[in-house]
Design an enzyme around this catalytic site. Structure first.
Site, mmCIF file in Angstrom:
data_model
loop_
_atom_site.group_PDB
_atom_site.id
_atom_site.type_symbol
_atom_site.label_atom_id
_atom_site.label_comp_id
_atom_site.label_asym_id
_atom_site.label_seq_id
_atom_site.Cartn_x
_atom_site.Cartn_y
_atom_site.Cartn_z
ATOM 1 N N GLU A 105 1.152 -1.414 -0.083
ATOM 2 C CA GLU A 105 0.564 -0.085 -0.345
ATOM 3 C C GLU A 105 0.679 1.737 -0.369
ATOM 4 O O GLU A 105 1.807 0.752 0.819
ATOM 5 C CB GLU A 105 -0.705 0.091 1.402
ATOM 6 N N TYR A 117 7.214 2.733 -7.806
ATOM 7 C CA TYR A 117 6.627 1.413 -7.339
ATOM 8 C C TYR A 117 6.022 0.625 -8.948
ATOM 9 O O TYR A 117 6.363 -0.730 -9.400
ATOM 10 C CB TYR A 117 5.870 1.165 -6.643
HETATM 11 C C1 LIG Z 1 10.185 6.587 -1.401
HETATM 12 C C2 LIG Z 1 11.824 6.012 -1.118
HETATM 13 C C3 LIG Z 1 11.933 4.674 0.050
HETATM 14 C C4 LIG Z 1 12.623 5.858 -2.518
HETATM 15 O O1 LIG Z 1 13.751 5.831 -1.612
HETATM 16 P P1 LIG Z 1 15.126 6.407 -2.555
HETATM 17 O O2 LIG Z 1 16.319 5.761 -2.535
HETATM 18 O O3 LIG Z 1 14.799 7.799 -2.768
HETATM 19 O O4 LIG Z 1 15.326 6.073 -4.392
HETATM 20 P P2 LIG Z 1 15.620 5.915 -5.203
HETATM 21 O O5 LIG Z 1 16.315 6.449 -5.221
HETATM 22 O O6 LIG Z 1 15.880 4.184 -5.772
HETATM 23 O O7 LIG Z 1 14.820 5.904 -7.203
HETATM 24 C C5 LIG Z 1 13.675 5.434 -7.159
HETATM 25 C C6 LIG Z 1 12.401 6.052 -8.036
HETATM 26 O O8 LIG Z 1 12.346 6.570 -6.950
HETATM 27 C C7 LIG Z 1 11.654 7.850 -7.757
HETATM 28 N N1 LIG Z 1 11.679 9.112 -7.124
HETATM 29 C C8 LIG Z 1 12.936 9.166 -6.556
HETATM 30 N N2 LIG Z 1 13.181 10.366 -5.759
HETATM 31 C C9 LIG Z 1 12.146 11.197 -6.602
HETATM 32 C C10 LIG Z 1 11.861 12.523 -7.040
HETATM 33 N N3 LIG Z 1 12.371 13.693 -5.544
HETATM 34 N N4 LIG Z 1 10.826 12.821 -7.150
HETATM 35 C C11 LIG Z 1 10.605 11.813 -8.558
HETATM 36 N N5 LIG Z 1 10.365 10.784 -8.324
HETATM 37 C C12 LIG Z 1 11.845 9.947 -7.002
HETATM 38 C C13 LIG Z 1 12.019 8.079 -9.573
HETATM 39 O O9 LIG Z 1 11.165 7.373 -10.341
HETATM 40 C C14 LIG Z 1 13.440 7.276 -8.779
HETATM 41 O O10 LIG Z 1 13.827 6.326 -10.575
HETATM 42 P P3 LIG Z 1 15.167 6.841 -11.183
HETATM 43 O O11 LIG Z 1 15.928 7.099 -10.436
HETATM 44 O O12 LIG Z 1 15.204 5.671 -12.551
HETATM 45 O O13 LIG Z 1 13.786 8.144 -11.974
HETATM 46 C C15 LIG Z 1 12.010 7.468 -0.186
HETATM 47 O O14 LIG Z 1 12.275 8.450 -0.651
HETATM 48 C C16 LIG Z 1 11.691 7.151 1.011
HETATM 49 O O15 LIG Z 1 12.066 6.378 2.337
HETATM 50 N N6 LIG Z 1 10.650 8.298 1.631
HETATM 51 C C17 LIG Z 1 10.683 7.966 2.273
HETATM 52 C C18 LIG Z 1 9.360 7.306 2.900
HETATM 53 C C19 LIG Z 1 8.445 6.761 1.931
HETATM 54 O O16 LIG Z 1 8.022 7.448 1.639
HETATM 55 N N7 LIG Z 1 8.374 5.365 2.475
HETATM 56 C C20 LIG Z 1 7.504 4.521 0.851
HETATM 57 C C21 LIG Z 1 6.500 4.478 2.549
HETATM 58 S S1 LIG Z 1 4.561 4.043 1.056
#
Ligand SMILES: CC(C)(COP(=O)(O)OP(=O)(O)OC[C@H]1O[C@@H](n2cnc3c(N)ncnc32)[C@H](O)[C@@H]1OP(=O)(O)O)[C@@H](O)C(=O)NCCC(=O)NCCS
Length: 150
Positions: A105, A117
């Site tokens: 979710e 995702y």
């Molecule tokens: C969501 C989360 C886990 C993503 O982890 P991350 O290490 O920042 O993500 P990544 O660097 O691996 O990026 C993966 C993808 O996320 C998306 N993404 C990452 N940062 C982004 C930004 N600032 N804006 C839009 N999309 C973004 C993109 O699709 C990216 O793919 P791409 O690099 O090929 O464009 C992280 O931002 C986080 O922990 N957020 C806070 C907690 C949270 O929201 N958890 C998810 C609960 S469902």
């Protein structure tokens, strides 16, 4: 960037995980919920760099389905590809446990996570109305799944 690796979360990781949870969510899980996930024997994974915890995930595998309960990369380490690496690691746990479906979710207000995702092959299958607590009121959850290849 120093090497990043994954490890099994231990009870003595609780303070660090709880701190990251509080820093990254407006409505974080309680320490008690985190502790009960570890004690329940879910797949609780920490992301580490030089022995410091910089992220984590909780995955519940049951019969032929795996449910992602929470995943987080600490804000100073976001946008570096670690979320995607963590998701791949979790998918491998799903495969190892013979899951057919990987389910999660995500908040409607979380486009970054939704984008991760979707690009990882998840598709929306429904909405759970008012599923999440917010600072004020409640918010819908988007339910997403990915089929795991046998
Ligand atoms: C969501 C989360 C886990 C993503 O982890 P991350 O290490 O920042 O993500 P990544 O660097 O691996 O990026 C993966 C993808 O996320 C998306 N993404 C990452 N940062 C982004 C930004 N600032 N804006 C839009 N999309 C973004 C993109 O699709 C990216 O793919 P791409 O690099 O090929 O464009 C992280 O931002 C986080 O922990 N957020 C806070 C907690 C949270 O929201 N958890 C998810 C609960 S469902």
């Amino acid at each position: 960037m120093a090497k990043v690796y994954f490890d099994k979360m231990q009870l003595n990781d609780l303070d660090d995980v709880n701190q990251i949870e509080s820093d990254n969510y407006p409505v974080p899980w309680s320490r008690g919920v985190i502790k009960s996930c570890i004690k329940a024997g879910y797949h609780c994974i920490v992301v580490k760099q030089q022995q410091q915890i910089i992220g984590y995930a909780f995955l519940m595998t049951a019969y032929d389905e795996s449910h992602l309960l929470n995943m987080c990369i600490d804000n100073g380490y976001q946008g570096m590809g670690l979320g995607r690496k963590l998701l791949k690691y979790l998918e491998n746990i799903c495969i190892y446990n013979h899951s057919k479906v990987f389910l999660l979710e995500v908040r409607e207000s979380n486009p970054v996570a939704q984008s991760l995702y979707k690009s990882f092959g998840f598709s929306q299958i429904g909405v759970r109305k008012n599923y999440y607590r917010c600072v004020q009121g409640r918010e819908n959850a988007i339910v997403m799944t990915k089929n795991i290849a046998p």
